[in-house]
Every structure is written in C-alpha cells, then in structure tokens.
Design a protein around this motif. Structure first.
Motif, PDB file in Angstrom:
ATOM      1  N   PHE A 142       0.848  -1.194   0.000  1.00  0.00           N
ATOM      2  CA  PHE A 142       0.000   0.000   0.000  1.00  0.00           C
ATOM      3  C   PHE A 142       0.884   1.245   0.000  1.00  0.00           C
ATOM      4  O   PHE A 142       1.789   1.366   0.835  1.00  0.00           O
ATOM      5  N   LEU A 143       0.643   2.157  -0.912  1.00  0.00           N
ATOM      6  CA  LEU A 143       1.345   3.437  -0.913  1.00  0.00           C
ATOM      7  C   LEU A 143       0.657   4.382   0.068  1.00  0.00           C
ATOM      8  O   LEU A 143      -0.466   4.133   0.510  1.00  0.00           O
ATOM      9  N   PRO A 144       1.319   5.496   0.423  1.00  0.00           N
ATOM     10  CA  PRO A 144       0.703   6.446   1.361  1.00  0.00           C
ATOM     11  C   PRO A 144      -0.669   6.921   0.884  1.00  0.00           C
ATOM     12  O   PRO A 144      -0.909   7.075  -0.315  1.00  0.00           O
ATOM     13  N   ARG A 145      -1.555   7.158   1.843  1.00  0.00           N
ATOM     14  CA  ARG A 145      -2.897   7.603   1.495  1.00  0.00           C
ATOM     15  C   ARG A 145      -2.909   9.040   1.018  1.00  0.00           C
ATOM     16  O   ARG A 145      -3.722   9.410   0.169  1.00  0.00           O
ATOM     17  N   LYS A 146      -2.023   9.876   1.561  1.00  0.00           N
ATOM     18  CA  LYS A 146      -1.996  11.285   1.170  1.00  0.00           C
ATOM     19  C   LYS A 146      -1.451  11.418  -0.247  1.00  0.00           C
ATOM     20  O   LYS A 146      -0.431  10.827  -0.597  1.00  0.00           O
ATOM     21  N   GLY A 147      -2.154  12.231  -1.048  1.00  0.00           N
ATOM     22  CA  GLY A 147      -1.811  12.353  -2.455  1.00  0.00           C
ATOM     23  C   GLY A 147      -0.380  12.762  -2.727  1.00  0.00           C
ATOM     24  O   GLY A 147       0.288  12.185  -3.582  1.00  0.00           O
ATOM     25  N   GLY A 148       0.115  13.759  -1.992  1.00  0.00           N
ATOM     26  CA  GLY A 148       1.470  14.243  -2.225  1.00  0.00           C
ATOM     27  C   GLY A 148       2.512  13.180  -1.955  1.00  0.00           C
ATOM     28  O   GLY A 148       3.454  13.001  -2.742  1.00  0.00           O
ATOM     29  N   GLU A 149       2.347  12.460  -0.860  1.00  0.00           N
ATOM     30  CA  GLU A 149       3.301  11.394  -0.528  1.00  0.00           C
ATOM     31  C   GLU A 149       3.216  10.250  -1.532  1.00  0.00           C
ATOM     32  O   GLU A 149       4.233   9.672  -1.926  1.00  0.00           O
ATOM     33  N   ARG A 150       2.014   9.923  -1.950  1.00  0.00           N
ATOM     34  CA  ARG A 150       1.837   8.846  -2.926  1.00  0.00           C
ATOM     35  C   ARG A 150       2.501   9.218  -4.250  1.00  0.00           C
ATOM     36  O   ARG A 150       3.192   8.398  -4.866  1.00  0.00           O
ATOM     37  N   ARG A 151       2.297  10.446  -4.685  1.00  0.00           N
ATOM     38  CA  ARG A 151       2.897  10.881  -5.951  1.00  0.00           C
ATOM     39  C   ARG A 151       4.418  10.869  -5.882  1.00  0.00           C
ATOM     40  O   ARG A 151       5.087  10.536  -6.864  1.00  0.00           O
ATOM     41  N   GLU A 174      -9.078   5.024  -8.212  1.00  0.00           N
ATOM     42  CA  GLU A 174      -9.109   6.035  -9.266  1.00  0.00           C
ATOM     43  C   GLU A 174      -7.967   7.034  -9.083  1.00  0.00           C
ATOM     44  O   GLU A 174      -7.257   7.375 -10.051  1.00  0.00           O
ATOM     45  N   GLU A 175      -7.758   7.498  -7.854  1.00  0.00           N
ATOM     46  CA  GLU A 175      -6.678   8.449  -7.591  1.00  0.00           C
ATOM     47  C   GLU A 175      -5.312   7.799  -7.810  1.00  0.00           C
ATOM     48  O   GLU A 175      -4.395   8.423  -8.359  1.00  0.00           O
ATOM     49  N   PHE A 176      -5.173   6.554  -7.369  1.00  0.00           N
ATOM     50  CA  PHE A 176      -3.905   5.850  -7.556  1.00  0.00           C
ATOM     51  C   PHE A 176      -3.546   5.755  -9.037  1.00  0.00           C
ATOM     52  O   PHE A 176      -2.415   6.050  -9.447  1.00  0.00           O
ATOM     53  N   ASP A 213      -9.527   5.414 -16.786  1.00  0.00           N
ATOM     54  CA  ASP A 213     -10.871   5.748 -17.285  1.00  0.00           C
ATOM     55  C   ASP A 213     -11.898   4.731 -16.789  1.00  0.00           C
ATOM     56  O   ASP A 213     -13.016   5.096 -16.416  1.00  0.00           O
ATOM     57  N   TRP A 214     -11.514   3.457 -16.794  1.00  0.00           N
ATOM     58  CA  TRP A 214     -12.430   2.413 -16.311  1.00  0.00           C
ATOM     59  C   TRP A 214     -12.727   2.575 -14.822  1.00  0.00           C
ATOM     60  O   TRP A 214     -13.876   2.462 -14.383  1.00  0.00           O
ATOM     61  N   ALA A 215     -11.715   2.883 -14.027  1.00  0.00           N
ATOM     62  CA  ALA A 215     -11.880   2.991 -12.581  1.00  0.00           C
ATOM     63  C   ALA A 215     -12.680   4.220 -12.175  1.00  0.00           C
ATOM     64  O   ALA A 215     -13.199   4.280 -11.053  1.00  0.00           O
ATOM     65  N   ALA A 216     -12.786   5.198 -13.054  1.00  0.00           N
ATOM     66  CA  ALA A 216     -13.506   6.430 -12.718  1.00  0.00           C
ATOM     67  C   ALA A 216     -14.971   6.168 -12.392  1.00  0.00           C
ATOM     68  O   ALA A 216     -15.603   6.938 -11.659  1.00  0.00           O
ATOM     69  N   ALA A 217     -15.523   5.079 -12.907  1.00  0.00           N
ATOM     70  CA  ALA A 217     -16.929   4.746 -12.650  1.00  0.00           C
ATOM     71  C   ALA A 217     -17.134   4.092 -11.295  1.00  0.00           C
ATOM     72  O   ALA A 217     -18.265   3.877 -10.867  1.00  0.00           O
TER      73      ALA A 217
END
Length: 284
Positions: A142-151, A174-176, A213-217
């Motif tokens: 699992f990568l960090p939940r916070k967007g900045g750390e994950r990126r 979707e965010e990942f 695109d698929w995960a966006a749903a």
C-alpha cells in the motif's frame, strides 16, 4: 547460522484470500493443534474455523496493527513456555502488508523456531494473471494515502525496470491510477485484479490511461494492481565508448571488450568497433 534454542514454535499460517477451498490440510492441522492463535480479526478467524469445520482449544488473541507491538512480549512468553503460537491475518500470508513482522523478528532474536504454513498470495496470483513479465518483480504494498506522498513514491519508481505489484483500497483506486499515469506515462501497461479467487473475480488489463478511465466509474472489492516496469534505458554508442576504454585500460583485449559491451548494450558490434577504434586513434 544462528542455532534455535528449545521452546515452542511460531507458525505463520497463510489463509485463503477469498475461496475457502484453497485452505490446505496443513492450515487446518495448524489451527486445530495450536496452543495460541494470534489473529488479525478474531471474528473473521472464528468464521474461517466454522467454514473449515475445524475446532480448536487454542487461546485466541487479537493481533493487529494497533496492538502488534504490545502483543509481542506475551507471544514470546508463550513460545518460551513451549507452546505453539499460530499467527494468521484476515487473508493471505502474515507479514505481507499484514501484522507478523515484529513477532517474527523478536522470535528470531530470541533463537526461537519460526516456520511457515504456505498459503495463497494475492501478490503472486495477480502477477500471474497480469500478462506482464514475471521474471523480475517487486512488491510495493500500500502506498501512502496522502496524495502528495503517494505521488512522490510513484515518481521515485518511474525508472524501476521490474514489474511492480501494489495493493490499493477500492475507493482510492481512481486516484492511484491517475497518479500512476502521471508518473509512468499513459501508455504504460498494467492490470487491475479484484476479488481474487472469489465469485466475482475480475482482471482488467490495458494501459494506465485505459484503466484510469475504467476505474472512474467506481470499483468494488479487494484490489491488487500490477504495473509493467520501465523499458531499459537506451545506451548510445557515445555512452558505451567510456566503458570500452575503461576495460581496455584494465588489460582486456580490445576486440573482446567491444563485442561484450555491444552485446550488453544492444548496440551493433561493427558500429561500436569503428567508433571505439576512431576514439583510440584520436587519443594517440
């Protein structure tokens, strides 16, 4: 090699990741004969025992992320008293993105026996299903939940050449994938597996852009993501010339060095030979 002293045995027992029929006879025996069972979720353990038709007289204790550190000393005491302690997570192998590492490390330091009852692994199942190279891979969990750390983590993996395996929560998929396509590029191949070994098992394969695109749903279930590694960095003839010069200076035959470097770099041998020969003449 360190010798293990007498005492009980710490057993890491792999449990089914979805389909209870994947439970091995060795798992059933370990649960039935344990003196202590340390379970990530005691309610799920009792449900598993019921589905397996296994009865046990073991003392069941909770052992999860929040209390893992505080449970270690008690489990070591049980081992020192000669008891068999079985560690199980909710699904799959303890210690792999699940509790277990701390008690294993402590048992090893104390010279107490540790063994494994192998079981299903979401990492290997998803990797095999992905259709991506399996000869070299790395598990990132699992990568960090916070967007900045994950990126930042994904950016650091952009040049990783091994196939990469990740775990992700369905509501963050979707965010990942959006962050992954930014870090690795829209065209990087990947696969998303969900509900592995369960009734609604599904694996989607495609580019990161297609999967995003698929995960966006919206996607439900336990998720494992497999991403292709980066293509090996291209080596130019100019980059290879210093490698040739260094090895020749160390005493290796010129022709043999050119052939070896060309093969390693995927370069035409004749072209590298001509360039290396011209470079040697310029140095004289």
């Amino acid at each position: 090699m360190d010798e293990e002293r007498g005492g009980g045995s710490l057993v890491l027992a792999g449990t089914p990741i979805g389909n209870v029929e994947d439970a091995s006879p060795a798992l059933r025996a370990a649960l039935a004969t344990a003196d202590v069972i340390a379970a990530e979720d005691t309610r799920r353990l009792h449900g598993l025992l019921t589905r397996l038709g296994v009865t046990t007289s073991a003392r069941v204790v909770s052992y999860f992320d929040g209390n893992e550190a505080s449970r270690v000393s008690g489990l070591l005491d049980a081992l020192a008293e000669g008891r068999t302690v079985v560690v199980v997570s909710d699904a799959g192998m303890p210690t792999v993105s699940d509790p277990g590492y701390r008690v294993v490390a402590a048992a090893v330091d104390a010279g107490l026996p540790v063994r494994v009852v192998p079981g299903p692994s979401a990492v290997l199942v998803a990797l095999a299903l992905s259709g991506l190279p399996t000869d070299r891979f790395c598990f990132e969990g699992f990568l960090p939940r916070k967007g900045g750390e994950r990126r930042r983590r994904l950016s650091g993996l952009a040049s990783e050449e091994r196939t990469m395996v990740f775990f992700e929560a369905p509501h963050r998929l979707e965010e990942f994938l959006a962050d992954a396509r930014t870090a690795f590029g829209d065209d990087r191949r990947a696969a998303v597996s969900r509900e592995l070994t369960k009734t609604w098992e599904e694996t989607r394969r495609g580019t990161l852009a297609e999967l995003a695109d698929w995960a966006a749903a919206g996607v439900r279930g336990e998720i494992t993501v497999v991403v292709a590694g980066a293509a090996p960095a291209a080596v130019s003839i100019e980059d290879a010339l210093p490698l040739v010069a260094e090895r020749v200076a160390a005493g290796e035959p010129f022709s043999a060095v050119v052939a070896a470097v060309a093969a390693d770099a995927g370069l035409p041998r004749k072209s590298l030979y001509a360039a290396a020969l011209a470079a040697r003449k310029e140095e004289r």
